[in-house]
Scaffold this motif. Structure first.
Motif, PDB file in Angstrom:
ATOM      1  N   ALA A  56       0.844  -1.196   0.000  1.00 58.70           N
ATOM      2  CA  ALA A  56       0.000   0.000   0.000  1.00 58.70           C
ATOM      3  C   ALA A  56       0.876   1.242   0.000  1.00 58.70           C
ATOM      4  N   GLU A  58       0.371   4.713   1.612  1.00 56.68           N
ATOM      5  CA  GLU A  58      -0.543   5.314   2.582  1.00 56.68           C
ATOM      6  C   GLU A  58      -0.866   6.762   2.261  1.00 56.68           C
ATOM      7  N   ASN A  59       0.138   7.518   1.836  1.00 54.37           N
ATOM      8  CA  ASN A  59      -0.056   8.943   1.644  1.00 54.37           C
ATOM      9  C   ASN A  59       0.941   9.431   0.610  1.00 54.37           C
ATOM     10  N   GLU A  87       7.328  -0.283   7.351  1.00 50.80           N
ATOM     11  CA  GLU A  87       6.883   0.964   6.759  1.00 50.80           C
ATOM     12  C   GLU A  87       8.118   1.730   6.320  1.00 50.80           C
TER      13      GLU A  87
END
Length: 106
Positions: A56, A58-59, A87
């Motif tokens: 993913a 995220e931002n 992350e």
């Protein structure tokens, strides 16, 4: 042996070429995302010692445009690790010949 996050720090440099430019004359966002994903993969590989995949994003904040001939610097680092995931943060800058860097994406 536990690996420290600093050991996985990755810096990649690109120059914006004509094939990287969109119809508005700026760096194409998709090209920047490609570079970001590549750096994130290298950071993950360095940290884990195994192949990784992006699960993913995220931002993604496009703060400034980048233009043909500009130097783009991407800096990736691990900011969190779990048992089977991590992350990674990528900061992207436009670098002037003086060495000054200005954020264009995070």
């Amino acid at each position: 042996m536990e690996k420290r996050a600093e050991c996985s720090l990755t810096e990649q440099v690109h120059i914006v070429m004509s094939e990287d430019i969109n119809g508005a004359g700026r760096l194409f966002g998709g090209r920047l995302v490609e570079w970001i994903d590549e750096v994130a993969g290298i950071v993950g590989l360095r940290h884990s010692g195994h192949n990784v995949t992006t699960a993913a994003i995220e931002n993604l904040q496009f703060k400034e445009g980048a233009y043909i001939g500009e130097i783009i610097v991407l800096i990736g680092r691990v900011v969190y690790t779990g048992r089977t995931s991590m992350e990674v943060r990528i900061d992207t800058y436009r670098e002037e010949l003086s060495g000054m860097r200005y954020p264009i994406n995070r």
